[in-house]
Design a protein around this motif. Structure first.
Motif, PDB file in Angstrom:
ATOM      1  N   ARG A   1      24.716 -17.851   2.594  1.00 48.80           N
ATOM      2  CA  ARG A   1      24.136 -16.751   3.378  1.00 48.80           C
ATOM      3  C   ARG A   1      22.634 -16.669   3.132  1.00 48.80           C
ATOM      4  O   ARG A   1      22.167 -16.787   1.991  1.00 48.80           O
ATOM      5  N   LEU A   2      21.905 -16.443   4.216  1.00 49.03           N
ATOM      6  CA  LEU A   2      20.462 -16.272   4.160  1.00 49.03           C
ATOM      7  C   LEU A   2      20.128 -14.835   4.542  1.00 49.03           C
ATOM      8  O   LEU A   2      20.724 -14.280   5.465  1.00 49.03           O
ATOM      9  N   GLY A   3      19.150 -14.260   3.862  1.00 47.18           N
ATOM     10  CA  GLY A   3      18.715 -12.935   4.268  1.00 47.18           C
ATOM     11  C   GLY A   3      18.431 -12.027   3.093  1.00 47.18           C
ATOM     12  O   GLY A   3      18.407 -12.462   1.927  1.00 47.18           O
ATOM     13  N   VAL A   4      18.208 -10.754   3.405  1.00 50.49           N
ATOM     14  CA  VAL A   4      17.830  -9.760   2.406  1.00 50.49           C
ATOM     15  C   VAL A   4      18.885  -9.690   1.305  1.00 50.49           C
ATOM     16  O   VAL A   4      20.082  -9.592   1.568  1.00 50.49           O
ATOM     17  N   GLY A   5      18.421  -9.749   0.079  1.00 49.68           N
ATOM     18  CA  GLY A   5      19.326  -9.631  -1.048  1.00 49.68           C
ATOM     19  C   GLY A   5      19.994 -10.925  -1.460  1.00 49.68           C
ATOM     20  O   GLY A   5      20.720 -10.961  -2.461  1.00 49.68           O
ATOM     21  N   MET A   6      19.776 -12.000  -0.683  1.00 46.04           N
ATOM     22  CA  MET A   6      20.384 -13.291  -0.998  1.00 46.04           C
ATOM     23  C   MET A   6      19.387 -14.166  -1.758  1.00 46.04           C
ATOM     24  O   MET A   6      18.179 -14.056  -1.572  1.00 46.04           O
ATOM     25  N   PRO A   7      19.871 -15.072  -2.595  1.00 45.54           N
ATOM     26  CA  PRO A   7      18.960 -15.997  -3.287  1.00 45.54           C
ATOM     27  C   PRO A   7      18.238 -16.891  -2.283  1.00 45.54           C
ATOM     28  O   PRO A   7      18.740 -17.157  -1.183  1.00 45.54           O
TER      29      PRO A   7
ATOM     30  N   SER B   1      -8.460 -23.043   5.900  1.00 46.04           N
ATOM     31  CA  SER B   1      -8.247 -22.363   4.623  1.00 46.04           C
ATOM     32  C   SER B   1      -7.458 -21.071   4.785  1.00 46.04           C
ATOM     33  O   SER B   1      -6.962 -20.527   3.802  1.00 46.04           O
ATOM     34  N   THR B   2      -7.330 -20.562   6.005  1.00 46.28           N
ATOM     35  CA  THR B   2      -6.576 -19.317   6.224  1.00 46.28           C
ATOM     36  C   THR B   2      -5.165 -19.586   6.734  1.00 46.28           C
ATOM     37  O   THR B   2      -4.423 -18.644   7.011  1.00 46.28           O
ATOM     38  N   ALA B   3      -4.787 -20.845   6.885  1.00 43.45           N
ATOM     39  CA  ALA B   3      -3.499 -21.177   7.504  1.00 43.45           C
ATOM     40  C   ALA B   3      -2.327 -20.579   6.739  1.00 43.45           C
ATOM     41  O   ALA B   3      -1.415 -19.978   7.328  1.00 43.45           O
ATOM     42  N   ALA B   4      -2.329 -20.736   5.430  1.00 40.91           N
ATOM     43  CA  ALA B   4      -1.205 -20.230   4.645  1.00 40.91           C
ATOM     44  C   ALA B   4      -1.127 -18.714   4.725  1.00 40.91           C
ATOM     45  O   ALA B   4      -0.028 -18.144   4.856  1.00 40.91           O
ATOM     46  N   ARG B   5      -2.270 -18.050   4.655  1.00 40.77           N
ATOM     47  CA  ARG B   5      -2.277 -16.581   4.686  1.00 40.77           C
ATOM     48  C   ARG B   5      -1.721 -16.070   6.007  1.00 40.77           C
ATOM     49  O   ARG B   5      -0.961 -15.105   6.048  1.00 40.77           O
ATOM     50  N   THR B   6      -2.050 -16.731   7.122  1.00 44.51           N
ATOM     51  CA  THR B   6      -1.529 -16.329   8.433  1.00 44.51           C
ATOM     52  C   THR B   6      -0.009 -16.447   8.473  1.00 44.51           C
ATOM     53  O   THR B   6       0.697 -15.548   8.945  1.00 44.51           O
ATOM     54  N   THR B   7       0.486 -17.559   7.970  1.00 43.03           N
ATOM     55  CA  THR B   7       1.932 -17.766   7.955  1.00 43.03           C
ATOM     56  C   THR B   7       2.630 -16.710   7.117  1.00 43.03           C
ATOM     57  O   THR B   7       3.656 -16.142   7.526  1.00 43.03           O
ATOM     58  N   LEU B   8       2.086 -16.426   5.938  1.00 38.51           N
ATOM     59  CA  LEU B   8       2.734 -15.484   5.030  1.00 38.51           C
ATOM     60  C   LEU B   8       2.725 -14.064   5.590  1.00 38.51           C
ATOM     61  O   LEU B   8       3.678 -13.304   5.377  1.00 38.51           O
ATOM     62  N   GLU B   9       1.684 -13.705   6.313  1.00 41.43           N
ATOM     63  CA  GLU B   9       1.658 -12.384   6.950  1.00 41.43           C
ATOM     64  C   GLU B   9       2.773 -12.266   7.989  1.00 41.43           C
ATOM     65  O   GLU B   9       3.429 -11.226   8.097  1.00 41.43           O
ATOM     66  N   ALA B  10       2.989 -13.331   8.756  1.00 39.99           N
ATOM     67  CA  ALA B  10       4.054 -13.317   9.757  1.00 39.99           C
ATOM     68  C   ALA B  10       5.427 -13.261   9.092  1.00 39.99           C
ATOM     69  O   ALA B  10       6.334 -12.554   9.553  1.00 39.99           O
ATOM     70  N   VAL B  11       5.600 -14.015   8.001  1.00 40.11           N
ATOM     71  CA  VAL B  11       6.873 -13.981   7.256  1.00 40.11           C
ATOM     72  C   VAL B  11       7.162 -12.567   6.791  1.00 40.11           C
ATOM     73  O   VAL B  11       8.291 -12.051   6.938  1.00 40.11           O
ATOM     74  N   SER B  12       6.166 -11.919   6.221  1.00 36.10           N
ATOM     75  CA  SER B  12       6.354 -10.567   5.705  1.00 36.10           C
ATOM     76  C   SER B  12       6.753  -9.599   6.813  1.00 36.10           C
ATOM     77  O   SER B  12       7.648  -8.764   6.637  1.00 36.10           O
ATOM     78  N   ALA B  13       6.132  -9.712   7.981  1.00 37.51           N
ATOM     79  CA  ALA B  13       6.435  -8.804   9.088  1.00 37.51           C
ATOM     80  C   ALA B  13       7.849  -9.025   9.614  1.00 37.51           C
ATOM     81  O   ALA B  13       8.589  -8.054   9.880  1.00 37.51           O
ATOM     82  N   LEU B  14       8.262 -10.262   9.775  1.00 36.99           N
ATOM     83  CA  LEU B  14       9.602 -10.532  10.308  1.00 36.99           C
ATOM     84  C   LEU B  14      10.686 -10.210   9.287  1.00 36.99           C
ATOM     85  O   LEU B  14      11.781  -9.764   9.645  1.00 36.99           O
ATOM     86  N   HIS B  15      10.371 -10.425   8.019  1.00 35.98           N
ATOM     87  CA  HIS B  15      11.306 -10.026   6.969  1.00 35.98           C
ATOM     88  C   HIS B  15      11.543  -8.513   7.022  1.00 35.98           C
ATOM     89  O   HIS B  15      12.686  -8.053   6.916  1.00 35.98           O
ATOM     90  N   ALA B  16      10.468  -7.772   7.209  1.00 35.89           N
ATOM     91  CA  ALA B  16      10.593  -6.315   7.289  1.00 35.89           C
ATOM     92  C   ALA B  16      11.373  -5.879   8.517  1.00 35.89           C
ATOM     93  O   ALA B  16      11.999  -4.805   8.521  1.00 35.89           O
ATOM     94  N   SER B  17      11.376  -6.699   9.589  1.00 30.19           N
ATOM     95  CA  SER B  17      12.099  -6.342  10.816  1.00 30.19           C
ATOM     96  C   SER B  17      13.589  -6.635  10.719  1.00 30.19           C
ATOM     97  O   SER B  17      14.342  -6.297  11.638  1.00 30.19           O
ATOM     98  N   GLY B  18      14.018  -7.286   9.625  1.00 31.53           N
ATOM     99  CA  GLY B  18      15.434  -7.543   9.425  1.00 31.53           C
ATOM    100  C   GLY B  18      15.883  -8.958   9.687  1.00 31.53           C
ATOM    101  O   GLY B  18      17.067  -9.276   9.518  1.00 31.53           O
ATOM    102  N   LEU B  19      14.966  -9.834  10.103  1.00 31.72           N
ATOM    103  CA  LEU B  19      15.345 -11.216  10.347  1.00 31.72           C
ATOM    104  C   LEU B  19      15.239 -12.047   9.076  1.00 31.72           C
ATOM    105  O   LEU B  19      14.346 -11.833   8.251  1.00 31.72           O
TER     106      LEU B  19
END
Length: 794
Positions: A309-315, A486-504
């Motif tokens: 299983r993938l998602g919140v609370g999973m390893p 040099s900002t590529a990783a930061r852009t990706t991580l911001e998007a990850v954080s937002a989608l994680h917060a949305s429940g995906l």
């Protein structure tokens, strides 16, 4: 009367009990096809239905369990599929059933990777039967007593291609807690069957009610679907040559209440039961209030033997990236040659390195992905317990792979382009897969985190419209190289954080960040750790390097504090460590390892290399191949490996033995002994026999397979000159035929060892009828045959 769908999950529905047991008690002749009675003796079938209805059964199963063409063909009735199945539904309606469950059992063929039957072949078989059943308007389709997840999944998809009525999908589990053929656990069965469109999931047969309680509890925790539970009347015992089910109606009723309390919305009984059991179930379970259950969080992906299983609370889940020919010349060349040798090696290596899933990509110039991707998926399904990520941009290849894969795959990927959405989402829905939602569209990869999130949200909406939910979607916000931005990783991580917060759930191809830079393992490890802190749920990585140490310089680069990666490049050493030669296998070890992973491509080549290097061809079998397969057989006996792994190893063993024969002088035999194998007269079950035959052939025995329903005189004729005769029976009604055959062979050829086995046979029964030995499973059969032959030799 309300339709069954309006009642499912809202109240406990009482299902009837054993049909075969009741028909036998009513005088069904030995060797009679039960389904034929629907037209030749409908009164007998009606009497059984009436008996269950009288004591309160609300759901009546049609007498069509063996109604597929292959099963009917065993009685010479293969051309009467429509007639006999439609008649079965009509009889249940004539009996006055509140709800008619159109019963469908296994078709008798073994599907890939365990056997030769293809998805399309088996799908067509089930379409034929279910089409006939649906034509008579039953209330539901009931798939039951399946021991192979691939087959019941195929039957379920066939049903869903024909009808929207409820489909009940029930597997049979053993005392190990797994199904016999595919070694599937209850949780994985619930995940895969639920994803493929089952209305109800559950279990029947195989176990008594006491043994089922823990398994029902496990399945209930894995799904919010209504459950069906139909145990046997206890664990069977063989008494005076007859199978006896020792359970009582009172015991069944008491356990039925426990099943209902766990979430069983349909409760009935199976082998050895009678209407009295149904009455007890009604008394104890009917008024139990069903619990309110919720679906576990996260995206569930599954092989036939494991769920991740993938998602919140999973390893954090590591997806092995190695099976991808991009930048891997040896793998690309192997794929172009049609070989899966390197694919298998990479799968085993990544599993051992700690991967939780495997990405499978065969896209390379000169490779026919439509043909090769399903082959790769099938090979890996038999080899590894890890769920697969099917990585392709070709929708035709994708559908071929999804058909072949017996678990719940993750499709990599769908993007926001109209063509991609139209091609991929319907396939994911049809075959029960989850999808990677790639944050790009026809305009390319958005430059900002907000724009990438917007693309994923459009994919999310389209997926919902296609019938998928959030637990079918994993968002990929795309990792770009830090070498040019040099900002590529930061852009990706911001998007990850937002989608994680949305429940995906989220996933990234982490190693892209270091493309074009030195010190890639360290930089990748830093990216993985940083992304994990931002809410990453899965990473496509080299699992062996996922835990590599990383420095502050790596963190600075990913955080955008090292424009142009100047400091990072300066910090890297110009020289790299010399490649390690530790762990290199000897030729003998390499061949044994190929058998272990079921590598039919590598095994013959490794035989050639071993013999070309001076190894005696005769010793290859005795000193390398036989010990390798015996180790697997021992591991099977202790539960460390399962039948699917044993079967693919047997295929590799056979390929290796055939190659050894090519190196022997003309006329020299490598046969370990001559064996005759048959299922006795009146018994048409072949799967257990076929598995034993395959295992024997893989270890060099010459096997004459006489098939099923074999008459005594044919057995006697075949036994002349044999070293061993093996007899199988899975029906108690055919045990007298087994006893007669053993006596006849011993009288005619006293020097021939006779071994017996089968689900209804015990070691005590084998002794009582004068057999020379007994085996409970395929590895045991091989051992028993070998010992019998050794005893004969001076």
């Amino acid at each position: 009367m309300p339709d069954i769908l309006s009642r499912l999950g809202r109240e406990v529905l009482i299902v009837d009990g054993a049909m075969g047991t009741m028909l036998q008690r009513a005088g069904m002749p030995a060797g009679q096809c039960p389904e034929e009675l629907n037209v030749t003796n409908p009164e007998m079938v009606l009497e059984v239905h009436h008996a269950y209805i009288t004591v309160g059964a609300e759901c009546i199963s049609t007498n069509t369990f063996g109604g597929t063409r292959p099963k009917l063909a065993e009685y010479g009735l293969g051309d009467r599929v429509e007639e006999l199945n439609r008649a079965g539904v009509r009889l249940a309606r004539q009996a006055g059933a509140q709800h008619i469950l159109a019963d469908v059992g296994p078709c008798g063929l073994v599907m890939e990777p365990l056997g030769p039957a293809t998805y399309d072949e088996v799908f067509a078989i089930f379409v034929e039967q279910i089409s006939a059943l649906v034509a008579e308007n039953p209330d539901a389709i009931a798939l039951e007593t399946f021991t192979d997840l691939a087959e019941i999944r195929c039957a379920l998809l066939a049903a869903r291609s024909l009808t929207d009525i409820p489909v009940i999908a029930s597997m049979t589990f053993g005392l190990s807690g797994r199904s016999e053929l595919s070694a599937t656990d209850p949780e994985t069965a619930a995940v895969v069957l639920g994803a493929c469109g089952a209305t109800v999931v559950g279990m029947n047969c195989g176990l008594g009610p006491e043994q089922m309680v823990a398994l029902v509890e496990r399945m209930a925790a894995a799904t919010d679907l209504p459950l069906v539970v139909q145990p046997n009347a206890g664990l069977p015992k063989l008494v005076d040559g007859h199978t006896v089910f020792p359970g009582t109606a009172a015991e069944m009723g008491a356990h039925a209440a426990k099943f209902a309390a766990l979430g069983a919305a349909l409760v009935g009984s199976c082998c050895g039961s009678s209407p009295s059991f149904t009455g007890a179930i009604l008394d104890e379970a009917k008024h139990v209030e069903l619990p309110v259950r919720s679906r576990p969080r996260g995206v569930a992906l599954a092989s036939v033997r494991r769920t991740v299983r993938l998602g919140v609370g999973m390893p954090l889940a590591l997806i092995g990236e190695g099976i991808n020919p991009t930048g891997r010349k040896a793998l690309a060349a192997s794929l172009r040659a049609g070989s899966l040798e390197i694919v298998r090696q990479l799968a085993v290596e990544q599993e051992h390195a700690g991967a939780h899933l495997l990405d499978v990509n065969v896209g390379a110039a000169g490779v026919d992905a439509v043909a090769l991707l399903p082959r790769a998926v099938t090979a890996l399904a038999g080899l590894t317990e890890l769920p697969l990520v099917i990585d392709t941009t070709d929708p035709v290849a994708l559908e071929a792979a999804l058909k072949a894969y017996p678990g719940r795959a993750l499709v990599n990927s769908v993007n926001g382009g109209a063509d991609s959405l139209a091609a991929v989402l319907p396939l994911a829905k049809r075959y029960g897969a989850a999808v990677v939602a790639l944050a790009l569209d026809d305009e390319g990869i958005p430059a900002t985190a907000a724009a990438r999130v917007a693309v994923v949200e459009r994919i999310r909406a389209a997926a919902h419209a296609a019938g998928l939910g959030d637990d079918d979607i994993v968002a990929d916000c795309l990792v770009l190289t830090a070498a040019t931005d040099s900002t590529a990783a930061r852009t990706t991580l911001e998007a990850v954080s937002a989608l994680h917060a949305s429940g995906l759930a989220t996933v990234l191809g982490v190693s892209n960040v270091s493309h074009g830079l030195p010190g890639r393992p360290e930089l990748n490890a830093a990216m993985l750790a940083t992304a994990r802190a931002s809410g990453l749920d899965a990473a496509i990585v080299n699992p062996a390097a996922a835990a590599a140490p990383y420095s502050n310089a790596a963190e600075d680069l990913l955080a955008g504090r090292d424009p142009g990666a100047v400091l990072w490049i300066a910090a890297q050493r110009a020289d790299e460590a010399a490649p390690s030669v530790a762990g290199v296998l000897t030729p003998e070890e390499a061949l044994a390892a190929a058998i272990d992973r079921g590598d039919v491509d590598a095994a013959p080549r490794l035989v050639d290399e071993l013999i070309d290097g001076g190894f005696d061809p005769r010793a290859v079998i005795s000193a390398v191949l036989t010990p390798a397969i015996q180790r697997l057989g021992d591991a099977f006996g202790t539960g460390e490996v399962f039948l699917p792994q044993l079967m693919v190893a047997a295929d590799a063993m056979k390929a290796a033995v055939e190659r050894v024969k090519m190196h022997l002088p003309e006329g020299e035999s490598t046969s370990a002994g001559d064996v005759v194998f048959a299922t006795v007269k009146g018994d048409v079950h072949s799967i257990g026999k076929d598995i034993c035959v395959s295992m024997l052939e893989s270890q060099g025995f010459a096997v004459s397979d006489l098939g099923v329903d074999v008459a005594k005189d044919r057995l006697l004729a075949a036994s002349d000159g044999a070293d061993v005769v093996c007899l199988s029976a899975l029906m108690t009604t055919t045990l007298p035929a087994m006893e007669s055959a053993v006596a006849g062979i011993k009288a005619l050829a006293p020097n021939v060892a006779v071994l017996v086995g089968g689900a209804v046979v015990t070691s005590q029964y084998a002794h009582d009828i004068g057999a020379d030995g007994y085996a409970a499973d395929a590895p045991g059969c091989v051992d028993a045959v070998r010992r019998a032959i050794e005893r004969k030799r001076p």
